[in-house]
Write a protein that holds these residues in place. Sequence first.
Motif, PDB file in Angstrom:
ATOM      1  N   LEU A  33       0.824  -1.210   0.000  1.00  0.00           N
ATOM      2  CA  LEU A  33       0.000   0.000   0.000  1.00  0.00           C
ATOM      3  C   LEU A  33       0.860   1.263   0.000  1.00  0.00           C
ATOM      4  CD1 LEU A  33      -2.915  -1.015   2.366  1.00  0.00           C
ATOM      5  CD2 LEU A  33      -2.848  -1.030  -0.093  1.00  0.00           C
TER       6      LEU A  33
ATOM      7  N   ALA B 139      11.545  -4.208   5.578  1.00  0.00           N
ATOM      8  CA  ALA B 139      10.498  -4.085   6.595  1.00  0.00           C
ATOM      9  C   ALA B 139       9.543  -5.267   6.551  1.00  0.00           C
ATOM     10  CB  ALA B 139       9.733  -2.778   6.404  1.00  0.00           C
TER      11      ALA B 139
ATOM     12  N   LEU C  88       1.463  -2.745   7.603  1.00  0.00           N
ATOM     13  CA  LEU C  88       2.800  -2.156   7.752  1.00  0.00           C
ATOM     14  C   LEU C  88       3.090  -1.185   6.615  1.00  0.00           C
ATOM     15  CD1 LEU C  88       5.626  -2.285   9.195  1.00  0.00           C
ATOM     16  CD2 LEU C  88       6.242  -3.801   7.340  1.00  0.00           C
TER      17      LEU C  88
ATOM     18  N   PHE D 219       1.014   0.279   4.786  1.00  0.00           N
ATOM     19  CA  PHE D 219       0.092   1.401   4.903  1.00  0.00           C
ATOM     20  C   PHE D 219       0.648   2.444   5.870  1.00  0.00           C
ATOM     21  CE2 PHE D 219      -3.911   3.199   6.619  1.00  0.00           C
ATOM     22  CZ  PHE D 219      -4.277   3.847   5.465  1.00  0.00           C
ATOM     23  N   GLY D 220       1.172   1.967   7.009  1.00  0.00           N
ATOM     24  CA  GLY D 220       1.778   2.882   7.976  1.00  0.00           C
ATOM     25  C   GLY D 220       2.970   3.602   7.369  1.00  0.00           C
ATOM     26  N   LEU D 221       3.805   2.849   6.633  1.00  0.00           N
ATOM     27  CA  LEU D 221       4.961   3.475   5.982  1.00  0.00           C
ATOM     28  C   LEU D 221       4.506   4.504   4.952  1.00  0.00           C
ATOM     29  CD1 LEU D 221       7.289   0.382   5.495  1.00  0.00           C
ATOM     30  CD2 LEU D 221       7.586   2.264   7.086  1.00  0.00           C
TER      31      LEU D 221
ATOM     32  N   LEU E 225       1.731   6.331   5.067  1.00  0.00           N
ATOM     33  CA  LEU E 225       1.293   7.540   5.783  1.00  0.00           C
ATOM     34  C   LEU E 225       2.497   8.379   6.194  1.00  0.00           C
ATOM     35  CD1 LEU E 225      -1.541   6.344   8.196  1.00  0.00           C
ATOM     36  CD2 LEU E 225      -1.753   7.905   6.283  1.00  0.00           C
ATOM     37  N   ALA E 226       3.474   7.712   6.820  1.00  0.00           N
ATOM     38  CA  ALA E 226       4.655   8.436   7.307  1.00  0.00           C
ATOM     39  C   ALA E 226       5.449   9.013   6.136  1.00  0.00           C
ATOM     40  CB  ALA E 226       5.518   7.497   8.139  1.00  0.00           C
TER      41      ALA E 226
ATOM     42  N   ASP F  34       3.839  12.052   4.571  1.00  0.00           N
ATOM     43  CA  ASP F  34       4.047  13.232   5.423  1.00  0.00           C
ATOM     44  C   ASP F  34       5.454  13.795   5.219  1.00  0.00           C
ATOM     45  OD1 ASP F  34       4.635  14.910   7.662  1.00  0.00           O
ATOM     46  OD2 ASP F  34       2.875  14.094   8.655  1.00  0.00           O
ATOM     47  N   LEU F  35       6.446  12.903   5.178  1.00  0.00           N
ATOM     48  CA  LEU F  35       7.829  13.367   4.992  1.00  0.00           C
ATOM     49  C   LEU F  35       7.995  14.069   3.643  1.00  0.00           C
ATOM     50  CD1 LEU F  35       9.893  10.404   6.463  1.00  0.00           C
ATOM     51  CD2 LEU F  35       9.516  12.663   7.440  1.00  0.00           C
TER      52      LEU F  35
ATOM     53  N   THR G 258       6.581  17.427   3.767  1.00  0.00           N
ATOM     54  CA  THR G 258       7.433  18.301   4.585  1.00  0.00           C
ATOM     55  C   THR G 258       8.635  18.786   3.778  1.00  0.00           C
ATOM     56  OG1 THR G 258       6.815  16.936   6.451  1.00  0.00           O
ATOM     57  CG2 THR G 258       8.639  18.459   6.785  1.00  0.00           C
TER      58      THR G 258
ATOM     59  N   ASP H 119      -2.212   8.961  -3.124  1.00  0.00           N
ATOM     60  CA  ASP H 119      -3.498   8.282  -2.931  1.00  0.00           C
ATOM     61  C   ASP H 119      -4.161   7.951  -4.261  1.00  0.00           C
ATOM     62  OD1 ASP H 119      -3.185   8.313  -0.286  1.00  0.00           O
ATOM     63  OD2 ASP H 119      -4.667   9.875   0.148  1.00  0.00           O
TER      64      ASP H 119
ATOM     65  N   LEU I   2      -2.248   5.198  -6.087  1.00  0.00           N
ATOM     66  CA  LEU I   2      -2.411   3.912  -5.407  1.00  0.00           C
ATOM     67  C   LEU I   2      -3.776   3.321  -5.736  1.00  0.00           C
ATOM     68  CD1 LEU I   2      -1.481   1.756  -3.411  1.00  0.00           C
ATOM     69  CD2 LEU I   2      -2.556   3.079  -1.610  1.00  0.00           C
TER      70      LEU I   2
END
Lengths: 287, 358
Positions: free
Chosen positions: A37, A82, A97, A99-101, A103-104, A107-108, A111, A219, A222
Amino acid sequence: MDAYLIPAVDGVAYGLLLAIAAAGLTVAFGAGGVLNLAHGTLIAAGGYVAAATSSGTWTGLVLAVLAATVAGAAGGGVLAAATAALRGRGHLDQALLTFGLALAGGDLLTTVYGPDTLRPRLPAVLQATVTVGGHRYPVDRLAVLGIAVVVCAAGYVLLHRTRAGRLVRATVDDRAMVAGIGVNPRLVDASVLVTAGALAGLAGALSTPILGVGPGTADTVLLLSLIVVVCGRLGSVPGAVAAALAVGVVQTLGVTTFPTVAPYLLTGAMAAVLLARRTGLPAQARP
Amino acid sequence: MSTAARGSAAPWFGSQAARWRSWAPASLAVAVLCAVAASADPYLHATAARMLPLAVLAASVAVVTGHAGLPTLAQVAPYAAGAYTTARLALAGVDLALLHLLAAAAAGAALAGLLGVVLVRHRGTVVLMLSLAAAELTATTAAQWRSVSGGTDGLAGIPAPRLLPGLPPLLADRAVLLYAAAVAIAATAAAVILLGGNRQMLLAAVRGNEARAAASGHRVYAYLWAVHTGAGALAGTGGALLIHTHRWITPADVGFTTAALALLAVVIGGATSLPGAAAGAVAVLTVRDVAAADLPGHAPLLLGALFVAAVYLLPGGLTALPHRLHRQRILPTRLRRQRHQDLPAGSGAARPAVRSTP
């Protein structure tokens, strides 16, 4: 005539880009059972890197595409490391997992590169339009179309005519047999994820001149890739290419022809494909 | 010692212990709620009340993910249906809270029933993918259907509900908190009771060995569809609470981020434990909102890190943690087997039903 022909050519170009992006996704799922994801985030990363590296010269363009591919491959390497730690815990944990990566990572990226939609700076030649057979068409899209065709052809040759490609296809079909001939399937999984990441970065770099890259890119891409992968049957590269072309054409022709229902066309098409295929999807039964 | 010798006492003790453990987070949550309601800070009341809709949504995701074994992001669809139904009723002048809740639950059940026709025919990551599409479609529809949702601007200034005709509207922060807590606890408890007994056994059978359950004459799809539809009613209730506690709504409130938060809450709370999932939602929102003060605009980074940490450190969720700690010691086999039922389907499906003594 222009009203349909130009979007149709756009659609084929977009479809080929999606095919490059989705081929890695489908093979990673078919071979290693990793539903990645974070794939959209890798594509967005490639786009951002390419847009930031490009300088308006030909050297800058080549460097940008290379940098995007390397960034994607590095992202794929992170994902491979991972998910390898979760071996034996099922598809869902790997999906969560990644999916969490995603999201993070998203964000990075926002930024580092800011909230605006970025576009690469191309050499002046690519920003003109040409007239082909009486139709005016932007040169950069034509170039993207050409590169996409070359990448797809190279991918076909790699997958069908080389030992590495045969091993990958064999792993999708029968992991145990691949292990039996002395090849570690986990090595295949890891290399598939790295290659898929490189392809995602490349697809991101190629799509930025046309679509730009922004916070929503990950998004959108994906979701489109998942639709492509589901419609083309999980694990099947030819299926993914065919589905990607269909999605690309529906996406571009649909938006110009039926603007109101366009957002629903693709998901509707996916639901129709799944309902027509009552037996379910082939790769889901494996542990 | 042999298994048979302990067999008579172990099941009762095991199921009772498991039940108490699954209610422990709920009791803790109720205690925290009481402490919050007793405090004098209206900001705290409002903040706590606004966490409860997501807690109900997380409980409904736990029903589908843990009990039906279908990992889903699509529960935001019935949640959105409930929320917009409530908003539209309130804007049309219907202000009875009970009517809102019933209408929202019905709307949620109807939409979940529709989605369930497709979703229950698939398993594992395919469900996750399809439900991802459903979640995206929900947000798209909410943004496109301007006459109902107000487009991307959303709906604001929704009138507060009344508990009974003639009573003043629910506006005070403490009253809203107590009302929302009562609804959330009642809805979750109703779902837990409905999922108990034989139904729990049937669903465990379907998750554990679907082919065998079907071969024994169980209508697997019908069971799963019924659970999915019921979970839709629960999510719809959560949607009504969203309107009652926030009194505004935008498509972003029912979007992908909400779906992801709810699934994360379930992962943290333990997939089969509804109170655990609800407590997980409150925990996630607390972490996000407390840490958001230090890192403005970086909620996704924090959530992503939480997701990764939850996957690595908490297989089976918080409710499985005591089990995992206990597994290090010598335990009666029957007791162990009992506890395996607490684990989500993905981690327990292939485990043999009977194992040798430790």
